[in-house]
Structures are given as structure tokens and as C-alpha cells.
Design a protein around this motif. Structure first.
Motif, PDB file in Angstrom:
ATOM      1  N   GLN A 215      45.705  44.098  49.197  1.00 33.77           N
ATOM      2  CA  GLN A 215      45.612  44.089  47.623  1.00 33.77           C
ATOM      3  C   GLN A 215      47.009  44.419  47.167  1.00 33.77           C
ATOM      4  N   GLY A 216      47.185  43.824  46.081  1.00 37.34           N
ATOM      5  CA  GLY A 216      48.532  44.014  45.380  1.00 37.34           C
ATOM      6  C   GLY A 216      49.873  43.282  45.984  1.00 37.34           C
ATOM      7  N   VAL A 217      49.575  42.585  46.778  1.00 38.95           N
ATOM      8  CA  VAL A 217      50.721  42.209  47.670  1.00 38.95           C
ATOM      9  C   VAL A 217      50.660  40.549  47.772  1.00 38.95           C
ATOM     10  N   THR A 218      51.610  39.879  47.363  1.00 40.91           N
ATOM     11  CA  THR A 218      51.695  38.279  47.585  1.00 40.91           C
ATOM     12  C   THR A 218      52.795  37.942  48.300  1.00 40.91           C
ATOM     13  N   ALA A 219      53.202  36.542  48.328  1.00 41.45           N
ATOM     14  CA  ALA A 219      54.021  36.116  48.956  1.00 41.45           C
ATOM     15  C   ALA A 219      55.601  36.447  48.519  1.00 41.45           C
TER      16      ALA A 219
ATOM     17  N   GLY B  51      45.799  64.725  39.035  1.00 40.73           N
ATOM     18  CA  GLY B  51      45.657  64.220  40.215  1.00 40.73           C
ATOM     19  C   GLY B  51      44.625  64.595  40.865  1.00 40.73           C
ATOM     20  N   LEU B  52      44.353  65.907  40.919  1.00 41.87           N
ATOM     21  CA  LEU B  52      42.928  66.208  41.811  1.00 41.87           C
ATOM     22  C   LEU B  52      41.623  65.468  41.247  1.00 41.87           C
ATOM     23  N   ALA B  53      41.681  65.247  39.872  1.00 44.86           N
ATOM     24  CA  ALA B  53      40.506  64.444  39.299  1.00 44.86           C
ATOM     25  C   ALA B  53      40.246  63.117  40.010  1.00 44.86           C
ATOM     26  N   VAL B  54      41.292  62.455  40.110  1.00 45.85           N
ATOM     27  CA  VAL B  54      41.366  61.058  40.652  1.00 45.85           C
ATOM     28  C   VAL B  54      41.292  60.915  42.095  1.00 45.85           C
ATOM     29  N   LEU B  55      41.867  62.206  42.765  1.00 46.00           N
ATOM     30  CA  LEU B  55      41.812  61.928  44.304  1.00 46.00           C
ATOM     31  C   LEU B  55      40.566  61.462  45.100  1.00 46.00           C
ATOM     32  N   PRO B  56      39.610  61.844  44.840  1.00 40.39           N
ATOM     33  CA  PRO B  56      38.403  61.079  45.618  1.00 40.39           C
ATOM     34  C   PRO B  56      38.443  59.705  45.181  1.00 40.39           C
ATOM     35  N   ILE B  57      38.646  59.100  44.345  1.00 41.04           N
ATOM     36  CA  ILE B  57      38.622  57.718  43.695  1.00 41.04           C
ATOM     37  C   ILE B  57      39.939  56.891  44.621  1.00 41.04           C
ATOM     38  N   VAL B  58      41.005  57.532  44.497  1.00 39.36           N
ATOM     39  CA  VAL B  58      42.158  57.157  45.420  1.00 39.36           C
ATOM     40  C   VAL B  58      41.762  57.082  46.889  1.00 39.36           C
ATOM     41  N   GLU B  59      41.233  58.004  47.315  1.00 36.06           N
ATOM     42  CA  GLU B  59      41.108  58.077  48.861  1.00 36.06           C
ATOM     43  C   GLU B  59      39.983  57.267  49.334  1.00 36.06           C
ATOM     44  N   LYS B  60      38.831  56.923  48.504  1.00 37.27           N
ATOM     45  CA  LYS B  60      37.819  56.017  48.779  1.00 37.27           C
ATOM     46  C   LYS B  60      38.302  54.593  48.921  1.00 37.27           C
ATOM     47  N   ALA B  61      39.278  54.455  47.791  1.00 40.49           N
ATOM     48  CA  ALA B  61      39.856  52.855  47.786  1.00 40.49           C
ATOM     49  C   ALA B  61      40.789  52.752  48.794  1.00 40.49           C
ATOM     50  N   GLY B  62      41.674  53.926  49.545  1.00 42.79           N
ATOM     51  CA  GLY B  62      42.595  53.811  50.532  1.00 42.79           C
ATOM     52  C   GLY B  62      43.620  53.153  49.880  1.00 42.79           C
ATOM     53  N   ILE B  63      44.044  53.451  48.716  1.00 46.49           N
ATOM     54  CA  ILE B  63      45.314  53.053  48.019  1.00 46.49           C
ATOM     55  C   ILE B  63      46.358  54.041  48.271  1.00 46.49           C
ATOM     56  N   PRO B  64      47.505  53.743  48.664  1.00 48.36           N
ATOM     57  CA  PRO B  64      48.777  54.916  48.890  1.00 48.36           C
ATOM     58  C   PRO B  64      49.091  55.202  47.666  1.00 48.36           C
TER      59      PRO B  64
ATOM     60  N   LYS C 171      41.017  51.389  36.550  1.00 45.90           N
ATOM     61  CA  LYS C 171      41.263  50.032  36.179  1.00 45.90           C
ATOM     62  C   LYS C 171      42.388  49.470  36.945  1.00 45.90           C
ATOM     63  N   MET C 172      43.629  50.277  37.458  1.00 47.12           N
ATOM     64  CA  MET C 172      44.444  49.822  38.401  1.00 47.12           C
ATOM     65  C   MET C 172      43.895  49.310  39.643  1.00 47.12           C
ATOM     66  N   ILE C 173      43.083  49.937  40.194  1.00 47.43           N
ATOM     67  CA  ILE C 173      42.601  49.697  41.309  1.00 47.43           C
ATOM     68  C   ILE C 173      41.600  48.317  41.388  1.00 47.43           C
ATOM     69  N   GLU C 174      40.762  48.252  40.369  1.00 46.16           N
ATOM     70  CA  GLU C 174      39.692  47.329  40.308  1.00 46.16           C
ATOM     71  C   GLU C 174      39.941  46.060  39.552  1.00 46.16           C
ATOM     72  N   VAL C 175      40.812  46.364  38.492  1.00 43.42           N
ATOM     73  CA  VAL C 175      41.067  45.272  37.695  1.00 43.42           C
ATOM     74  C   VAL C 175      42.401  44.474  37.947  1.00 43.42           C
ATOM     75  N   ASP C 176      43.479  45.599  37.737  1.00 42.58           N
ATOM     76  CA  ASP C 176      44.927  44.949  38.148  1.00 42.58           C
ATOM     77  C   ASP C 176      45.166  44.876  39.565  1.00 42.58           C
ATOM     78  N   LYS C 177      44.589  45.438  40.573  1.00 39.62           N
ATOM     79  CA  LYS C 177      44.311  45.248  41.952  1.00 39.62           C
ATOM     80  C   LYS C 177      45.738  45.856  42.434  1.00 39.62           C
ATOM     81  N   ILE C 178      46.164  46.967  42.101  1.00 40.91           N
ATOM     82  CA  ILE C 178      47.975  47.268  42.487  1.00 40.91           C
ATOM     83  C   ILE C 178      47.650  47.583  44.221  1.00 40.91           C
ATOM     84  N   PHE C 179      49.014  47.497  44.491  1.00 40.01           N
ATOM     85  CA  PHE C 179      48.900  47.960  46.208  1.00 40.01           C
ATOM     86  C   PHE C 179      49.115  49.494  46.132  1.00 40.01           C
TER      87      PHE C 179
END
Length: 204
Positions: free
Chosen positions: A24-28, A111-124, A92-100
Motif C-alpha cells: 500500500q502506498g507504493v507504485t512504480a 500517538g498512544l490513542a492511535v497506536l492500536p489502529i496503526v498496529e492493526k493496519a501494520g503501517i510503519p 483517513k490516511m490508512i483507509e482513504v489516502d492509503k499511505i505506506f
């Protein structure tokens, strides 16, 4: 590591798995990064300065050819230092913008508030504005905290004051949130034990 090297490190993580699946978030030609920070509100100066630094690092990396020929592109959201807005921006960035990857998750509480979301998505993610212990203890697979811990910062502050201003009185005001919690007596007393400075803690 420099900001440029750290950004390149985050982005280069895609290539170990590139032969197996599209990231996700990576093209050629591009790697899309996201950053959430306070660009308005009381701590806006910190967020603005951090954002400028990220843009400079990305410009330098791109000028040098990017990462494996891919240019880095950054999108930024202002959360105003409000955790509910941080959560909205991260989703939004994970689901809509689809960042890497994230180059910032705003402050400590945010950061602590969004940590579960980031970890679940596996986004670095590379939190550097708020390096609170909970972001890296226990170690987390996709979270790379940059900078000294708050605890080490407080210890060095007490040590510096004791050496530079012997016999002087000083005080500390802390925030009533996760950032303020880490500035607790135990960390100050570590400095007290190794200096001649007396530390007294009181409630405001």
C-alpha cells in the motif's frame, strides 16, 4: 540517524516483500508518506518545525534519486493536538489516502490513542515528536521511535541544572496528560541521586 536516512530506512522496508506482494502506498514511481501533527493550537510551533524538517529531508532524498528510483511524497494533516482529530486523520490516511508509512503520529497522548489502529493496519510509523515509553515498550513490529526518551531527557535536565546552577531553586510545570505523566518524581529523583540537587515534588 539523520532524518533523511531514517525516512529512507522506513521506505526501504518495502523491498524485502516486494517480490511477493504490492505494498500500500507504493507504485512504480512513488512512495506515499503521511504525517499528523499540531499545525494549529498551543504546540503549533513544534508541529510546523517538524513538518518543515520532514519536507527538507524528503526533498534531499528525492534530489538524490529517491528510494530505489521511487520519489517520496508527503501528505500532512493538522490535528490541533486533539486526540480525536488524530484518530480521524490516521484512519483517513490508512483507509482513504492509503499511505505506506507515517513520519509522525503527533504528540504523546495522540500517538498512544492511535497506536492500536496503526498496529492493526501494520503501517510503519516513525513517532519523533512524542517519544513516550508506551510507543516502544514492549517493542512493536511496525513502530520506530526516534529520539531520546522523556525519562532520559528529564534526567539530563536535572543533571544540567545541578551542575550549572548549584544552590539555586527551580520548578517544573507539567501537563495533565500522558506527556505529563512521564515527567514523574522517579525520573527526577534519578537525577537527584546522582547530583547534589534536592528535588521536591508538590501538587499545583
Amino acid at each position: 540517524l539523520s532524518r533523511k536516512a531514517t525516512l529512507a530506512f522506513l521506505a526501504s522496508g518495502i523491498f524485502a516483500a516486494a517480490a511477493h506482494a504490492q505494498q500500500q502506498g507504493v507504485t512504480a514511481n512513488e512512495i506515499l508518506l503521511g504525517e499528523v501533527e499540531p499545525l494549529t493550537g498551543p504546540p503549533a510551533l513544534l508541529g510546523i518545525a517538524y513538518n518543515v524538517g520532514t519536507k527538507v529531508a524528503i526533498a534531499e532524498a528525492n534530489a538524490a534519486g529517491g528510494v530505489e528510483g521511487r520519489k517520496l511524497r508527503l501528505i500532512t494533516d493538522d490535528d490541533g493536538y486533539v486526540p480525536t482529530r488524530t484518530i480521524q486523520s490516521v484512519r483517513k490516511m490508512i483507509e482513504v489516502d492509503k499511505i505506506f508509512a507515517f513520519t509522525s503520529l503527533s504528540g504523546s497522548g495522540q500517538g498512544l490513542a492511535v497506536l492500536p489502529i496503526v498496529e492493526k493496519a501494520g503501517i510503519p510509523a516513525m513517532p519523533a515528536i512524542g517519544p513516550v515509553t508506551g510507543l516502544y515498550t514492549p517493542p512493536r513490529k511496525s513502530v520506530f521511535v526516534v529520539g531520546q526518551s522523556y525519562e532520559e531527557g528529564m534526567y539530563q535536565l536535572v543533571r544540567h541544572l545541578a551542575q550549572s546552577y548549584p544552590g539555586k531553586k527551580w520548578g517544573i510545570l507539567t501537563q495533565d496528560d500522558d506527556y505529563g505523566v512521564v515527567e514523574q518524581p522517579a525520573h527526577l529523583q534519578r537525577g537527584e541521586q546522582q547530583t547534589e540537587l534536592e528535588v521536591r515534588i508538590g501538587d499545583a
